[in-house]
Enzyme design. Sequence first.
Site, PDB file in Angstrom:
ATOM      1  CE1 TYR A  23      -4.227  -1.706   0.770  1.00  0.00           C
ATOM      2  CE2 TYR A  23      -2.681  -3.316   1.764  1.00  0.00           C
ATOM      3  CZ  TYR A  23      -3.946  -3.158   1.355  1.00  0.00           C
ATOM      4  OH  TYR A  23      -4.655  -4.090   1.326  1.00  0.00           O
ATOM      5  CD1 TRP A  59      -2.178   4.639   7.019  1.00  0.00           C
ATOM      6  CD2 TRP A  59      -1.465   2.536   8.142  1.00  0.00           C
ATOM      7  NE1 TRP A  59      -3.335   3.682   7.109  1.00  0.00           N
ATOM      8  CE2 TRP A  59      -2.900   2.575   7.700  1.00  0.00           C
ATOM      9  CE3 TRP A  59      -0.948   1.499   8.960  1.00  0.00           C
ATOM     10  CZ2 TRP A  59      -3.437   1.256   7.554  1.00  0.00           C
ATOM     11  CZ3 TRP A  59      -1.837   0.394   8.814  1.00  0.00           C
ATOM     12  CH2 TRP A  59      -3.127   0.178   8.283  1.00  0.00           C
ATOM     13  CE  LYS A  81      14.345   1.351   1.610  1.00  0.00           C
ATOM     14  NZ  LYS A  81      14.057   1.227   0.667  1.00  0.00           N
ATOM     15  N   GLY A 125       7.335  -4.283   7.360  1.00  0.00           N
ATOM     16  CA  GLY A 125       7.767  -5.171   6.375  1.00  0.00           C
ATOM     17  C   GLY A 125       8.025  -6.647   6.886  1.00  0.00           C
ATOM     18  CB  THR A 146      13.395  -6.337   6.642  1.00  0.00           C
ATOM     19  OG1 THR A 146      13.697  -7.350   5.427  1.00  0.00           O
ATOM     20  CG2 THR A 146      14.255  -5.213   6.525  1.00  0.00           C
ATOM     21  CD  GLU A 185       2.280  -2.002  13.153  1.00  0.00           C
ATOM     22  OE1 GLU A 185       1.632  -3.056  12.692  1.00  0.00           O
ATOM     23  OE2 GLU A 185       1.955  -1.088  13.679  1.00  0.00           O
ATOM     24  CB  CYS A 206       0.539  -7.321   6.960  1.00  0.00           C
ATOM     25  SG  CYS A 206      -0.487  -5.813   7.228  1.00  0.00           S
ATOM     26  CD  GLU A 236       3.386 -12.050   5.329  1.00  0.00           C
ATOM     27  OE1 GLU A 236       4.403 -12.028   5.742  1.00  0.00           O
ATOM     28  OE2 GLU A 236       2.310 -11.421   5.854  1.00  0.00           O
TER      29      GLU A 236
HETATM   30  P1  NAD Z   1      10.655  -6.228   3.250  1.00  0.00           P
HETATM   31  O1  NAD Z   1      11.123  -6.475   4.527  1.00  0.00           O
HETATM   32  O2  NAD Z   1      11.610  -6.888   2.031  1.00  0.00           O
HETATM   33  O3  NAD Z   1      11.006  -4.691   2.667  1.00  0.00           O
HETATM   34  C1  NAD Z   1      10.355  -3.746   3.593  1.00  0.00           C
HETATM   35  C2  NAD Z   1      11.222  -2.504   3.388  1.00  0.00           C
HETATM   36  O4  NAD Z   1      12.517  -2.528   4.157  1.00  0.00           O
HETATM   37  C3  NAD Z   1      11.540  -2.142   1.955  1.00  0.00           C
HETATM   38  O5  NAD Z   1      11.435  -0.596   1.935  1.00  0.00           O
HETATM   39  C4  NAD Z   1      13.028  -2.583   2.003  1.00  0.00           C
HETATM   40  O6  NAD Z   1      13.615  -1.500   0.866  1.00  0.00           O
HETATM   41  C5  NAD Z   1      13.625  -2.212   3.278  1.00  0.00           C
HETATM   42  N1  NAD Z   1      14.711  -3.171   3.449  1.00  0.00           N
HETATM   43  C6  NAD Z   1      15.167  -4.414   3.111  1.00  0.00           C
HETATM   44  N2  NAD Z   1      16.220  -4.606   3.646  1.00  0.00           N
HETATM   45  C7  NAD Z   1      16.519  -3.887   4.429  1.00  0.00           C
HETATM   46  C8  NAD Z   1      17.618  -3.595   5.607  1.00  0.00           C
HETATM   47  N3  NAD Z   1      18.440  -4.828   5.581  1.00  0.00           N
HETATM   48  N4  NAD Z   1      17.664  -2.517   6.509  1.00  0.00           N
HETATM   49  C9  NAD Z   1      16.621  -1.585   6.268  1.00  0.00           C
HETATM   50  N5  NAD Z   1      15.666  -1.665   5.263  1.00  0.00           N
HETATM   51  C10 NAD Z   1      15.609  -2.789   4.346  1.00  0.00           C
HETATM   52  O7  NAD Z   1       9.075  -6.479   2.904  1.00  0.00           O
HETATM   53  P2  NAD Z   1       8.253  -6.178   1.429  1.00  0.00           P
HETATM   54  O8  NAD Z   1       8.559  -7.496   0.726  1.00  0.00           O
HETATM   55  O9  NAD Z   1       8.263  -4.934   1.131  1.00  0.00           O
HETATM   56  O10 NAD Z   1       6.878  -6.365   2.366  1.00  0.00           O
HETATM   57  C11 NAD Z   1       6.207  -7.500   2.617  1.00  0.00           C
HETATM   58  C12 NAD Z   1       6.042  -7.686   4.177  1.00  0.00           C
HETATM   59  O11 NAD Z   1       5.775  -6.641   4.696  1.00  0.00           O
HETATM   60  C13 NAD Z   1       5.198  -8.819   4.266  1.00  0.00           C
HETATM   61  O12 NAD Z   1       5.864  -9.914   5.282  1.00  0.00           O
HETATM   62  C14 NAD Z   1       3.735  -8.241   5.068  1.00  0.00           C
HETATM   63  O13 NAD Z   1       3.271  -9.101   6.133  1.00  0.00           O
HETATM   64  C15 NAD Z   1       4.655  -6.966   5.777  1.00  0.00           C
HETATM   65  N6  NAD Z   1       3.615  -5.994   5.992  1.00  0.00           N
HETATM   66  C16 NAD Z   1       3.238  -5.739   7.041  1.00  0.00           C
HETATM   67  C17 NAD Z   1       2.238  -4.882   7.488  1.00  0.00           C
HETATM   68  C18 NAD Z   1       1.487  -4.378   8.950  1.00  0.00           C
HETATM   69  O14 NAD Z   1       1.128  -3.620   9.078  1.00  0.00           O
HETATM   70  N7  NAD Z   1       1.872  -5.510   9.953  1.00  0.00           N
HETATM   71  C19 NAD Z   1       1.575  -4.001   6.283  1.00  0.00           C
HETATM   72  C20 NAD Z   1       2.094  -4.161   5.005  1.00  0.00           C
HETATM   73  C21 NAD Z   1       3.324  -5.248   4.919  1.00  0.00           C
END
Ligand code: NAD
Length: 490
Positions: free
Chosen positions: A154, A161, A176, A229, A233, A251, A285, A384
């Site tokens: 999103y 948020w 970022k 994320g 991570t 989150e 998520c 997941e």
């Molecule tokens: P991800 O963890 O791969 O990436 C999330 C963000 O972290 C991106 O901006 C990415 O560039 C950054 N990132 C990656 N490696 C990093 C590092 N070493 N240090 C700092 N930043 C880093 O996740 P994604 O694939 O973008 O998103 C999917 C995940 O997000 C799913 O697991 C989902 O459940 C979760 N999510 C959770 C919520 C919630 O509210 N709980 C909402 C949306 C998504």
Amino acid sequence: MRDQLYINGQWVNPDLGGYFETLDPATEEVIQRVPAGSEEDIDHAVRAARRAFDNGWGQSSGAERADWLEALATELEGRQDALALLEVRDNGKPLPEAQWDIGDAIGCFRYYAELARELDQQQNEPLALPDERFRCHIRREPIGVAGQIIPWNYPLLMASWKVAPALAAGATVVLKPSELTPLTALELAAAADTIGLPAGVLNIVTGLGADAGSPLSQHPQVDKLAFTGSVPTGAKIMSAAAADIKNISLELGGKSAFIVFDDADIDAAVEWILFGIFWNQGQVCSATSRLLVQQGIASKLLERLVEAARAITIGSGLEQGVLLGPLVSKGQLEKVLGFVEQATRSGARLLTGGKRPAHLERGYFIEPTIFDEPAENSIIWREEVFGPLLCVKRFNTEEDAIRMANASRFGLAGAVMSADPQRATRVANGLRAGIVWVNCSQPTFNQAPWGGMKQSGIGRELGRWGLDNYLEVKQVTEYIGTEPWGWYLK
Ligand code: NAD
């Protein structure tokens, strides 16, 4: 086309001159190049945020900040249609969903404007102490510089948020966005620029996780890290925060259960089950990706569910009537297809889907997919997927349903459907999850707390809890006794 970083109120080129490309997941074509921020850019942005915090924003009143947030909301409103189209191109989601998201993001800025105004009235709240010789009041002060890292599911909504409560509280921000969907965050910067938000209050640095996210999480001048994320991570962010004791909120992921009892209305159940797993291509998520259905209605419900899933129109998010767009990237599609293969190998029964739709040659599409009776210890039931893949298991008793739902390392959300309100309440209370929906799945409101238990995260976003993420609590205690203290100087 915006292909610069937004730092200290200026559009700047990335320090190392690197760029990456962002793709349209429906066509696999490049939309544009995006700056690859590096440690140097993050450092500039954090220093700008620090100066903005120390030299005005951190000392401003809630009412002043509310005016800025409202101006930002109005500016975004003027760009609403363009933002929704951009979100579809960058993320792939169907246009009506993108329009919904952009509207919610604007609502989030307006909501936190209200809370910023209320904060002025809540300032210096008196606190009664048991010793009358002392008078105490409580201040709620902004936390400082917030480093915020968000995912791609999103894009603008996740940015809102994070950014709205931080600015409302008086924190300054370095955001970022995900490298997969950076475009609407750059438009947020453009909106901030247009309204003349003071330099350094909101900085947006696009880039890869390792090159831009990681230095942000480690920067010594960042006071607070807010991350949404994946769990791996999130664990890295938590370690980075531990090095100099930064405040964090996380989150993370989920594998939420939807429990349907045999007294439920079948049509309503089918509708909410579909909404819970196929909305946003299941890249949610809180997706209710594990369906627990009571034996009595299982076969009838599954028949209806499979029929309805097959009727979902798949295609580009820009086409009218489409309810399922492409997944966000090739990598995500491969990941989901990998889960399908694993599930089939483990013996789960494929009821529908599991493959790319035959009529779409390009784009990262997959059919709505339902697996029946995977083993409780199988990967597909436990992990997941973050895609349009539902797993179904049957249960007999209420106790079984609660036990099966709670047998997960995640605890983000859960849903229960029953005609018996007392039973629904018992189940809602029994679920170890931060969000429980009764007779529905997924509706989300800016006012209500969002976040999970167990490995789904730490802290809550949205509502007043979201504002608290960016506030420090200070007690100011004054000695007003008429006698000297008289401990050392008798
Ligand atoms: P991800 O963890 O791969 O990436 C999330 C963000 O972290 C991106 O901006 C990415 O560039 C950054 N990132 C990656 N490696 C990093 C590092 N070493 N240090 C700092 N930043 C880093 O996740 P994604 O694939 O973008 O998103 C999917 C995940 O997000 C799913 O697991 C989902 O459940 C979760 N999510 C959770 C919520 C919630 O509210 N709980 C909402 C949306 C998504």
